[in-house]
Design a protein around this motif. Structure first.
Motif, PDB file in Angstrom:
ATOM      1  N   SER A 292      20.441  17.018  25.611  1.00  0.00           N
ATOM      2  CA  SER A 292      18.995  17.169  25.807  1.00  0.00           C
ATOM      3  C   SER A 292      18.317  17.881  24.636  1.00  0.00           C
ATOM      4  O   SER A 292      17.102  17.794  24.474  1.00  0.00           O
ATOM      5  CB  SER A 292      18.713  17.919  27.114  1.00  0.00           C
ATOM      6  OG  SER A 292      19.439  19.124  27.115  1.00  0.00           O
TER       7      SER A 292
ATOM      8  N   LYS B  56       8.608   2.327  24.400  1.00  0.00           N
ATOM      9  CA  LYS B  56       8.550   2.961  25.718  1.00  0.00           C
ATOM     10  C   LYS B  56       7.750   2.090  26.693  1.00  0.00           C
ATOM     11  O   LYS B  56       8.165   1.895  27.839  1.00  0.00           O
ATOM     12  CB  LYS B  56       7.902   4.344  25.583  1.00  0.00           C
ATOM     13  CG  LYS B  56       8.114   5.228  26.773  1.00  0.00           C
ATOM     14  CD  LYS B  56       7.838   6.667  26.438  1.00  0.00           C
ATOM     15  CE  LYS B  56       6.392   7.015  26.715  1.00  0.00           C
ATOM     16  NZ  LYS B  56       6.112   8.436  26.399  1.00  0.00           N
TER      17      LYS B  56
ATOM     18  N   ASP C  14      12.316  12.430  25.477  1.00  0.00           N
ATOM     19  CA  ASP C  14      11.007  12.584  26.117  1.00  0.00           C
ATOM     20  C   ASP C  14      11.215  13.019  27.578  1.00  0.00           C
ATOM     21  O   ASP C  14      11.444  12.209  28.466  1.00  0.00           O
ATOM     22  CB  ASP C  14      10.266  11.229  26.053  1.00  0.00           C
ATOM     23  CG  ASP C  14       8.859  11.304  26.613  1.00  0.00           C
ATOM     24  OD1 ASP C  14       8.583  12.198  27.446  1.00  0.00           O
ATOM     25  OD2 ASP C  14       8.031  10.455  26.224  1.00  0.00           O
ATOM     26  N   GLU C  15      11.129  14.338  27.794  1.00  0.00           N
ATOM     27  CA  GLU C  15      11.492  14.892  29.107  1.00  0.00           C
ATOM     28  C   GLU C  15      10.630  14.355  30.241  1.00  0.00           C
ATOM     29  O   GLU C  15      11.132  14.027  31.312  1.00  0.00           O
ATOM     30  CB  GLU C  15      11.400  16.420  29.077  1.00  0.00           C
ATOM     31  CG  GLU C  15      12.647  17.060  28.508  1.00  0.00           C
ATOM     32  CD  GLU C  15      12.595  18.575  28.614  1.00  0.00           C
ATOM     33  OE1 GLU C  15      12.097  19.092  29.653  1.00  0.00           O
ATOM     34  OE2 GLU C  15      13.049  19.223  27.654  1.00  0.00           O
ATOM     35  N   ASP C  16       9.318  14.278  29.991  1.00  0.00           N
ATOM     36  CA  ASP C  16       8.414  13.813  31.054  1.00  0.00           C
ATOM     37  C   ASP C  16       8.750  12.379  31.458  1.00  0.00           C
ATOM     38  O   ASP C  16       8.778  12.044  32.637  1.00  0.00           O
ATOM     39  CB  ASP C  16       6.952  13.878  30.588  1.00  0.00           C
ATOM     40  CG  ASP C  16       6.496  15.325  30.443  1.00  0.00           C
ATOM     41  OD1 ASP C  16       7.138  16.203  31.071  1.00  0.00           O
ATOM     42  OD2 ASP C  16       5.536  15.572  29.688  1.00  0.00           O
ATOM     43  N   TYR C  17       9.009  11.582  30.446  1.00  0.00           N
ATOM     44  CA  TYR C  17       9.315  10.182  30.737  1.00  0.00           C
ATOM     45  C   TYR C  17      10.617  10.070  31.532  1.00  0.00           C
ATOM     46  O   TYR C  17      10.722   9.288  32.474  1.00  0.00           O
ATOM     47  CB  TYR C  17       9.396   9.384  29.432  1.00  0.00           C
ATOM     48  CG  TYR C  17       9.436   7.892  29.650  1.00  0.00           C
ATOM     49  CD1 TYR C  17       8.398   7.244  30.312  1.00  0.00           C
ATOM     50  CD2 TYR C  17      10.515   7.130  29.207  1.00  0.00           C
ATOM     51  CE1 TYR C  17       8.428   5.880  30.531  1.00  0.00           C
ATOM     52  CE2 TYR C  17      10.552   5.758  29.418  1.00  0.00           C
ATOM     53  CZ  TYR C  17       9.508   5.140  30.081  1.00  0.00           C
ATOM     54  OH  TYR C  17       9.539   3.794  30.300  1.00  0.00           O
ATOM     55  N   ASN C  18      11.598  10.874  31.142  1.00  0.00           N
ATOM     56  CA  ASN C  18      12.875  10.843  31.859  1.00  0.00           C
ATOM     57  C   ASN C  18      12.716  11.301  33.308  1.00  0.00           C
ATOM     58  O   ASN C  18      13.382  10.784  34.206  1.00  0.00           O
ATOM     59  CB  ASN C  18      13.917  11.671  31.121  1.00  0.00           C
ATOM     60  CG  ASN C  18      14.533  10.912  29.958  1.00  0.00           C
ATOM     61  OD1 ASN C  18      15.480  10.166  30.116  1.00  0.00           O
ATOM     62  ND2 ASN C  18      13.948  11.052  28.771  1.00  0.00           N
ATOM     63  N   LYS C  19      11.826  12.273  33.524  1.00  0.00           N
ATOM     64  CA  LYS C  19      11.557  12.723  34.901  1.00  0.00           C
ATOM     65  C   LYS C  19      10.921  11.607  35.723  1.00  0.00           C
ATOM     66  O   LYS C  19      11.271  11.386  36.879  1.00  0.00           O
ATOM     67  CB  LYS C  19      10.624  13.948  34.880  1.00  0.00           C
ATOM     68  CG  LYS C  19      11.386  15.247  34.700  1.00  0.00           C
ATOM     69  CD  LYS C  19      10.460  16.441  34.913  1.00  0.00           C
ATOM     70  CE  LYS C  19      11.055  17.680  34.247  1.00  0.00           C
ATOM     71  NZ  LYS C  19      10.037  18.505  33.577  1.00  0.00           N
ATOM     72  N   LEU C  20       9.969  10.916  35.073  1.00  0.00           N
ATOM     73  CA  LEU C  20       9.300   9.806  35.747  1.00  0.00           C
ATOM     74  C   LEU C  20      10.315   8.729  36.146  1.00  0.00           C
ATOM     75  O   LEU C  20      10.293   8.207  37.273  1.00  0.00           O
ATOM     76  CB  LEU C  20       8.229   9.216  34.818  1.00  0.00           C
ATOM     77  CG  LEU C  20       7.510   7.969  35.329  1.00  0.00           C
ATOM     78  CD1 LEU C  20       6.570   8.330  36.486  1.00  0.00           C
ATOM     79  CD2 LEU C  20       6.726   7.288  34.204  1.00  0.00           C
TER      80      LEU C  20
ATOM     81  N   LYS D 142      12.431   9.862  39.071  1.00  0.00           N
ATOM     82  CA  LYS D 142      11.703   9.765  40.337  1.00  0.00           C
ATOM     83  C   LYS D 142      11.772   8.354  40.916  1.00  0.00           C
ATOM     84  O   LYS D 142      11.726   8.141  42.117  1.00  0.00           O
ATOM     85  CB  LYS D 142      10.231  10.166  40.122  1.00  0.00           C
ATOM     86  CG  LYS D 142       9.798  11.242  41.091  1.00  0.00           C
ATOM     87  CD  LYS D 142       8.449  11.847  40.792  1.00  0.00           C
ATOM     88  CE  LYS D 142       7.277  10.907  40.885  1.00  0.00           C
ATOM     89  NZ  LYS D 142       6.052  11.498  40.293  1.00  0.00           N
TER      90      LYS D 142
ATOM     91  N   THR E 222       8.812   0.572  30.363  1.00  0.00           N
ATOM     92  CA  THR E 222       8.016   0.781  31.582  1.00  0.00           C
ATOM     93  C   THR E 222       7.729  -0.552  32.269  1.00  0.00           C
ATOM     94  O   THR E 222       7.854  -0.687  33.478  1.00  0.00           O
ATOM     95  CB  THR E 222       6.688   1.474  31.226  1.00  0.00           C
ATOM     96  OG1 THR E 222       6.989   2.688  30.533  1.00  0.00           O
ATOM     97  CG2 THR E 222       5.878   1.794  32.463  1.00  0.00           C
TER      98      THR E 222
END
Ligand SMILES: *Cc1c(COP(=O)(O)O)cnc(C)c1O
Length: 489
Positions: A25, A481, A204-210, A213, A485
């Motif tokens: 990470s 990216k 890209d942490e936010d993207y990985n969280k998305l 989810k 998506t």
């Protein structure tokens, strides 16, 4: 129990975690905290698969031993030869043919087993999200990964390749790939753009969280994944044992290996083999006109600020050799601050410099040189005229650099050249190198090359030529990216 360290901080991981994540990470790569040892004598008489087990079980100790043996036999049973990676010898040229897997390039050796290692790792880590493999390819990784992951339950795969940067056959191999879970996208840009894009998505942490989810977790099939690197160690040991068995060398004699190099993964596996106890004298690093590494070996400065040159050995058209980061970490005695600073400099300034001490340690183990386009073609022709043996442009780069090494150093140590692709993957270049310019395209030349040289024609290739293109998407290298998506969410 062997753990893995990130090259850029004090993050550590168990093998299954390192394989599953692909990249740490903090942006670093996972490396073993120690090199497990193998007594070379103990491998005498063993088959490729048995040697593979000896190597893999030392690095990936969490897997059940019976499971690991099953994974190995399923992966290498698919190869066209019983020896998996046979040696072909002509004079003092010993070619280790690494291209008898399903997609005709050396990447098959690691990518045939990686899907098994990944799904087993997911079980150990209790992950039931769908594993999405993101891959940037300079041509060969893409197809080998598609073949490995097609229809593997619990996974899907997205491959990005440079639209103008692969051979006609490499492109066709990828765009005709079938499978419920496969996606192939051409990008406007070169391999380095593709690789940078993929690395950015991983960090890209936010993207990985998305994604998480929505039930997805990203992983990598590029040689930044330790699960790619370790299976490549095997053929260094195996070819050594084969050379002993055929009487070319005696047990414990030193050997050299010459490796056509791009991302520095294949040759780094040789460095790992050496540290595990294989008596390797020099690892000879052969580049094409994209000779960043050659300059580094000379000056101690890694400088990617230069034009990206498209060559007839496209799988080596790379200016940022990702696995070099691992070597820096090992030779600096695990100095993650130094590696992080070097990699930050590389991304902001396009270059970094190492101390004389580090440069010298690297030079004790490696020799670097490069081969231009003219000499690549000439070498293919020379080897064919002299021995009736056909080599691909990548292997020719290795062959020429090996000749230069001998002339320059006078070192006549027994040498093995890693032959990284079937000549048929680069039919037009190979045909023209031997027989002169031709108006015909790759497809037509495949049969002509076979008729004229007697080189046996793999069935997969004939089938592919008449298959329909299933993937036609092209995207900007800054929109990778968005295209993921579109596929997943
Ligand atoms: C990938 C590849 C290489 C370069 O190997 P690295 O591990 O990236 O250094 C050389 N030749 C061929 C044919 C390849 O596919």
């Amino acid at each position: 129990m062997l753990k893995y360290n990130s090259t850029r901080s004090n993050i550590t991981a168990m093998p299954s975690e390192a394989i599953l994540k692909g990249i740490s990470s903090d942006g670093g790569l996972f490396v073993p905290e120690d090199f497990p040892k193998i007594e070379v004598e103990s491998l005498n008489g063993k088959s490729y698969e048995e040697i593979c087990f000896q190597v893999l079980s030392r690095y990936f100790h969490e897997f059940d031993q019976g499971d690991l043996k099953d994974m190995i036999s399923q992966s290498y049973g698919k190869f066209n030869t019983k020896e998996v990676t046979p040696l072909a010898a002509f004079g003092d040229l010993n070619f280790l043919e690494l291209y008898h897997g399903p997609t005709l390039a050396f990447k098959d050796v690691a990518l045939s087993i990686l899907p098994h290692l990944l799904t087993a790792s997911a079980k150990i880590q209790d992950v039931d999200d769908e594993i999405v493999i993101l891959t940037a390819t300079s041509g060969d990784t893409g197809k080998a990964a598609l073949e490995g992951f097609a229809n593997v339950k619990g996974t899907s795969i997205v491959v990005f390749f440079p639209n103008d940067g692969v051979s006609m056959i490499q492109r066709k191999q990828m765009t005709t790939q079938s499978g419920e879970n496969v996606h192939v996208i051409a990008i406007e840009g070169n391999f380095d753009d593709a690789q940078r894009g993929v690395k950015e998505i991983f960090s890209d942490e936010d993207y990985n969280k998305l994604l998480k989810k929505n039930g997805f977790v990203l992983s990598s099939a590029n040689s930044i994944n330790i699960g790619r690197l370790v299976p490549q160690i095997v053929y260094y040991f195996d070819s050594y044992i084969k050379s002993v068995e055929s009487g070319k060398i005696k047990m414990n004699d030193p050997v050299n290996f010459t490796v056509p190099t791009g991302n520095f993964g294949n040759i780094l596996a040789g460095y790992y083999a050496k540290n595990m106890g294989l008596p390797i004298n020099k690892l000879i690093c052969a580049s094409n006109d994209n000779n960043v590494l050659f300059d580094f070996f000379k000056t101690g400065e890694y400088d990617k600020n230069r034009p990206f040159i498209k060559t007839i050995s496209p799988s080596m058209d790379i200016l940022v050799s990702s696995n070099f980061e691992r070597l820096l970490y090992h030779v600096s005695n695990f100095d993650s601050d130094f590696v992080k600073k070097a990699m930050d400099d590389l991304s902001s300034l396009g270059k970094y410099k190492v101390s004389d001490e580090i440069k010298n340690t690297i030079s004790e183990n490696f020799y670097g040189n490069y081969c231009d386009e003219k000499d690549t073609l000439k070498t293919i022709k020379n080897v064919y005229d002299k021995y009736g043996y056909v080599i691909d442009p990548h292997t020719a780069v290795g062959c020429k650099v090996y000749e230069d090494y001998k002339l320059e150093t006078g070192d006549n140590t027994y040498n093995i050249i890693l032959s990284t692709a079937s000549p048929y993957k680069f039919t037009k270049s190979v045909y023209e190198a031997i027989f002169g310019p031709s108006e015909l395209d790759d497809y037509t030349l495949i049969e002509k090359l076979s008729e004229s040289t007697g080189l046996s024609l793999p069935n997969e290739l004939i089938a592919m030529c008449t298959s329909e293109d299933l993937h036609k998407k092209v995207c900007d290298s800054h929109k990778m990216k968005e295209s993921i998506t579109e596929i997943l969410l």
